[in-house]
Design a protein around this motif. Structure first.
Motif, PDB file in Angstrom:
ATOM      1  N   GLU A  82      14.869 -48.195 -59.583  1.00 28.56           N
ATOM      2  CA  GLU A  82      16.341 -48.161 -59.622  1.00 28.56           C
ATOM      3  C   GLU A  82      16.768 -46.955 -58.800  1.00 28.56           C
ATOM      4  O   GLU A  82      16.545 -45.818 -59.209  1.00 28.56           O
ATOM      5  N   LEU A  83      17.413 -47.211 -57.659  1.00 24.67           N
ATOM      6  CA  LEU A  83      17.839 -46.086 -56.820  1.00 24.67           C
ATOM      7  C   LEU A  83      18.974 -45.298 -57.484  1.00 24.67           C
ATOM      8  O   LEU A  83      19.057 -44.083 -57.363  1.00 24.67           O
ATOM      9  N   ASN A  84      19.869 -46.045 -58.131  1.00 20.91           N
ATOM     10  CA  ASN A  84      20.995 -45.411 -58.843  1.00 20.91           C
ATOM     11  C   ASN A  84      21.738 -44.415 -57.941  1.00 20.91           C
ATOM     12  O   ASN A  84      22.092 -44.777 -56.825  1.00 20.91           O
ATOM     13  N   VAL A  85      21.941 -43.175 -58.410  1.00 18.40           N
ATOM     14  CA  VAL A  85      22.733 -42.222 -57.610  1.00 18.40           C
ATOM     15  C   VAL A  85      22.110 -41.896 -56.251  1.00 18.40           C
ATOM     16  O   VAL A  85      22.783 -41.397 -55.356  1.00 18.40           O
ATOM     17  N   PHE A  86      20.810 -42.193 -56.104  1.00 27.08           N
ATOM     18  CA  PHE A  86      20.124 -41.888 -54.850  1.00 27.08           C
ATOM     19  C   PHE A  86      20.507 -42.882 -53.756  1.00 27.08           C
ATOM     20  O   PHE A  86      20.358 -42.602 -52.563  1.00 27.08           O
ATOM     21  N   GLU A  87      21.023 -44.040 -54.186  1.00 27.08           N
ATOM     22  CA  GLU A  87      21.273 -45.124 -53.221  1.00 27.08           C
ATOM     23  C   GLU A  87      22.252 -44.711 -52.120  1.00 27.08           C
ATOM     24  O   GLU A  87      22.009 -44.978 -50.949  1.00 27.08           O
ATOM     25  N   ASP A  88      23.341 -44.087 -52.514  1.00 31.28           N
ATOM     26  CA  ASP A  88      24.342 -43.711 -51.514  1.00 31.28           C
ATOM     27  C   ASP A  88      24.373 -42.208 -51.263  1.00 31.28           C
ATOM     28  O   ASP A  88      25.385 -41.658 -50.823  1.00 31.28           O
ATOM     29  N   PHE A  89      23.262 -41.586 -51.550  1.00 32.01           N
ATOM     30  CA  PHE A  89      23.152 -40.135 -51.406  1.00 32.01           C
ATOM     31  C   PHE A  89      23.355 -39.717 -49.945  1.00 32.01           C
ATOM     32  O   PHE A  89      22.669 -40.163 -49.044  1.00 32.01           O
ATOM     33  N   GLN A  90      24.365 -38.875 -49.725  1.00 28.19           N
ATOM     34  CA  GLN A  90      24.614 -38.317 -48.390  1.00 28.19           C
ATOM     35  C   GLN A  90      24.349 -36.823 -48.503  1.00 28.19           C
ATOM     36  O   GLN A  90      25.247 -36.058 -48.856  1.00 28.19           O
ATOM     37  N   PRO A  91      23.148 -36.405 -48.193  1.00 35.91           N
ATOM     38  CA  PRO A  91      22.806 -34.996 -48.447  1.00 35.91           C
ATOM     39  C   PRO A  91      23.686 -34.028 -47.659  1.00 35.91           C
ATOM     40  O   PRO A  91      23.911 -34.219 -46.461  1.00 35.91           O
ATOM     41  N   GLN A  92      24.225 -33.051 -48.377  1.00 35.20           N
ATOM     42  CA  GLN A  92      24.989 -31.978 -47.739  1.00 35.20           C
ATOM     43  C   GLN A  92      24.201 -30.691 -47.878  1.00 35.20           C
ATOM     44  O   GLN A  92      23.942 -30.236 -48.986  1.00 35.20           O
ATOM     45  N   VAL A  93      23.823 -30.121 -46.771  1.00 36.29           N
ATOM     46  CA  VAL A  93      23.117 -28.846 -46.810  1.00 36.29           C
ATOM     47  C   VAL A  93      24.159 -27.742 -46.967  1.00 36.29           C
ATOM     48  O   VAL A  93      25.079 -27.642 -46.144  1.00 36.29           O
ATOM     49  N   PRO A  94      24.072 -26.947 -48.035  1.00 39.18           N
ATOM     50  CA  PRO A  94      25.043 -25.853 -48.215  1.00 39.18           C
ATOM     51  C   PRO A  94      25.109 -24.989 -46.950  1.00 39.18           C
ATOM     52  O   PRO A  94      24.089 -24.760 -46.298  1.00 39.18           O
ATOM     53  N   ALA A  95      26.322 -24.522 -46.654  1.00 42.49           N
ATOM     54  CA  ALA A  95      26.561 -23.820 -45.381  1.00 42.49           C
ATOM     55  C   ALA A  95      25.594 -22.653 -45.153  1.00 42.49           C
ATOM     56  O   ALA A  95      25.070 -22.486 -44.045  1.00 42.49           O
ATOM     57  N   ASP A  96      25.327 -21.894 -46.218  1.00 43.14           N
ATOM     58  CA  ASP A  96      24.467 -20.723 -46.011  1.00 43.14           C
ATOM     59  C   ASP A  96      22.973 -21.075 -46.026  1.00 43.14           C
ATOM     60  O   ASP A  96      22.133 -20.192 -45.984  1.00 43.14           O
ATOM     61  N   TRP A  97      22.642 -22.371 -46.102  1.00 41.80           N
ATOM     62  CA  TRP A  97      21.234 -22.797 -46.009  1.00 41.80           C
ATOM     63  C   TRP A  97      20.928 -23.406 -44.637  1.00 41.80           C
ATOM     64  O   TRP A  97      19.810 -23.812 -44.360  1.00 41.80           O
ATOM     65  N   ARG A  98      21.955 -23.520 -43.805  1.00 37.98           N
ATOM     66  CA  ARG A  98      21.767 -24.252 -42.551  1.00 37.98           C
ATOM     67  C   ARG A  98      20.922 -23.492 -41.529  1.00 37.98           C
ATOM     68  O   ARG A  98      20.525 -24.044 -40.511  1.00 37.98           O
ATOM     69  N   ASP A  99      20.681 -22.238 -41.829  1.00 33.93           N
ATOM     70  CA  ASP A  99      19.816 -21.461 -40.944  1.00 33.93           C
ATOM     71  C   ASP A  99      18.352 -21.483 -41.416  1.00 33.93           C
ATOM     72  O   ASP A  99      17.531 -20.731 -40.892  1.00 33.93           O
ATOM     73  N   SER A 100      18.035 -22.319 -42.383  1.00 33.96           N
ATOM     74  CA  SER A 100      16.646 -22.387 -42.870  1.00 33.96           C
ATOM     75  C   SER A 100      15.716 -22.720 -41.711  1.00 33.96           C
ATOM     76  O   SER A 100      16.014 -23.576 -40.881  1.00 33.96           O
ATOM     77  N   ARG A 101      14.590 -22.034 -41.677  1.00 33.54           N
ATOM     78  CA  ARG A 101      13.678 -22.191 -40.540  1.00 33.54           C
ATOM     79  C   ARG A 101      12.635 -23.280 -40.758  1.00 33.54           C
ATOM     80  O   ARG A 101      12.164 -23.884 -39.818  1.00 33.54           O
ATOM     81  N   TYR A 102      12.227 -23.475 -42.020  1.00 34.74           N
ATOM     82  CA  TYR A 102      11.202 -24.472 -42.330  1.00 34.74           C
ATOM     83  C   TYR A 102      11.834 -25.560 -43.189  1.00 34.74           C
ATOM     84  O   TYR A 102      12.400 -25.269 -44.241  1.00 34.74           O
ATOM     85  N   VAL A 103      11.749 -26.795 -42.704  1.00 33.35           N
ATOM     86  CA  VAL A 103      12.482 -27.891 -43.349  1.00 33.35           C
ATOM     87  C   VAL A 103      11.540 -29.056 -43.632  1.00 33.35           C
ATOM     88  O   VAL A 103      10.774 -29.479 -42.759  1.00 33.35           O
ATOM     89  N   PHE A 104      11.624 -29.575 -44.856  1.00 34.12           N
ATOM     90  CA  PHE A 104      10.880 -30.795 -45.186  1.00 34.12           C
ATOM     91  C   PHE A 104      11.860 -31.925 -45.422  1.00 34.12           C
ATOM     92  O   PHE A 104      12.662 -31.875 -46.356  1.00 34.12           O
ATOM     93  N   LEU A 105      11.803 -32.930 -44.551  1.00 34.62           N
ATOM     94  CA  LEU A 105      12.579 -34.137 -44.750  1.00 34.62           C
ATOM     95  C   LEU A 105      11.686 -35.106 -45.505  1.00 34.62           C
ATOM     96  O   LEU A 105      10.862 -35.818 -44.930  1.00 34.62           O
TER      97      LEU A 105
END
Lengths: 303, 303
Positions: B97-120
């Motif tokens: 059941e995807l539930n809330v994950f189904e329409d999840f549009q991830p928003q990266v908080p503004a002060d996290w956008r400079d993160s250097r190492y990212v796992f998608l």
């Protein structure tokens, strides 16, 4: 130091998605010897029929394999015809004719009975035991087996295991012998059956070594090989590189075993590049050492 | 240096031959974070529903995972119910059941956008691309995917591959993506699709790493694990150990990658010892280092 091998010398017909080869020289003792000969003397005990081409005999002797134990009998040679699946991960036997190999009673020549390193290639455990009875004081005996013997001569095999130093099984055989799905547990269980070393072969995934002193299990990855044209004989090439490199070094400690597994890995990786013994018969020690170096550099991770 | 992960936070129900666990905390971002937190800060972007127990949130935050990007929405959490086969080598999904994950549009908080190492973490490549669009100048982006996306959103995935640094696939996924049976050739083909690093996961058989500068392929065996009670999350624990140890070291060279793959291997080996995150949540860095040392000693072969 010479290595003694007792096993089959055969005529193979092989079909893979990459082509086919008919009546080429094969057999466990052949593939083992071709690999082992890079490291020193090899003494081969086996049997062929009247149909076995003299050029195959020459190929082995030119490699320095001592054929003083190769008997030529009336009848036809052991013949195997197999076909590999599209992904090369399974094969079917189209036909097998044991011929002169069926009643083969290996006789180790008297002056070979002091051989220190012995490979009992895949065969009936009863026959393998009879070879062991002829040996004087081998330092290291490596045993190969297969599903057939685990299923049909289990008790003879179980009697033999405590008499050898190391046993070579693939993952499927280890699971069949121990009825244990987890390969690590299966390896340790084989160890508890008597040999002091168990080497599980996982084909393209490498090998896992278990010993009394390193029960964790020593994983050795395979060489990443993209040119797989014919896997026939890879296991025996592996055994040849392993045992003969240990004999050359004159050591059976864990370090020698690991180095041996790496040499086995490298020899097997060449073996699969072409049909039968084609690749190994035109291989040089420089190529072996070069690939071994590149492999060890790739897998090296600093402690 | 903090690592950013975007992925699922779920409630898993898991059945294996060793028992079952109902409604335990799971999901790719959870398993990744629990492993990664051993090496430094972790920033988690994900979504849960109103039913998500507060104690699971606490478990993550007590580990030092920054949950500033975890959104709680109306509705139920992502739920997965799966059952493993007797030999643990395959699993069936009983329900998802995807539930809330189904329409999840991830928003990266503004002060996290400079993160250097990212796992998608595993997700739709369209969503993964939208995350990447939000990042400023990541140094190393690791992408996970799965059969579903290869089959249903192939072109979006192919567009994304050149934008990431490394892609993580298991053997089956790599074969599906490239239509190539030989895993070494499959790995190199994925490399030609754009990422500069390809890490093929082979479960109990370890991993194979391909990069522009080491096309041979770097094989890293798995830790020989006999206590496999629940493989769920092993791949994400692997990713967590890999990426976070690279971030801690602050390097993306081949040596850091190899060391990272070993940390990933060790974290995954702990993860499978118990259901869900049970084992990793009571794990210590000493245990990680001790197992890592024993593993590296076992696999070490002198050049």
């Amino acid at each position: 130091m010479s290595v003694l091998v007792v096993g089959s010398v055969a005529l193979d017909s092989i079909e893979t998605p990459h082509g086919q080869a008919m009546d080429v020289v094969g057999g466990s003792a052949t593939h083992f010897s071709m690999a082992a000969a890079f490291f020193g003397g090899v003494r081969l005990v086996g049997v062929v029929g009247q149909d076995f081409p003299e050029r195959h005999v020459r190929l082995l002797s030119e490699r320095g394999v001592d054929l003083g134990g190769l008997v030529r009998q009336d009848g036809r040679s052991f013949r195997w015809h197999g076909r590999y699946s599209a992904d090369m991960n399974s094969r079917e036997t189209i036909s097998v004719e044991l011929n002169v190999f069926e009643d083969f009673q290996p006789q180790v020549p008297a002056d070979w009975r002091d051989s220190r390193y012995v490979f009992l290639a895949n065969g009936s455990p009863v026959t393998q035991a009879s070879v062991l009875d002829q040996m004087e004081a081998p330092e290291f005996v490596l045993l190969d087996s297969m599903n057939l013997w685990i299923e049909t001569q289990r008790s003879a095999l179980l009697e033999l295991l405590p008499r050898v130093d190391a046993v070579l099984l693939n993952d499927e055989e280890a699971r069949l012998l121990t009825e244990e799905d987890n390969l690590v547990r299966a390896g340790r269980e084989v160890l508890s059956l008597g040999p002091r070393l168990v080497i599980l072969k996982k084909g393209e995934h490498g090998a896992l070594v278990f010993g009394r002193d390193h029960e964790l299990g020593v994983p050795v990855p395979a060489f990443p090989q993209e040119e797989v044209r014919d896997p026939t004989g890879a296991g025996d090439s592996f055994a040849g590189g392993l045992l003969a490199s240990m004999a050359r070094r004159g050591s059976v400690d864990l370090d020698a075993i690991k180095q041996g597994v790496v040499y086995g890995t490298i020899l097997a990786s060449f073996n699969v590049e072409d049909f039968g013994v084609n690749r190994v018969s035109r291989l040089s020690m420089d190529e072996i050492e070069d690939r071994r170096r590149r492999f060890l550099q790739a897998v090296h991770v600093a402690l």
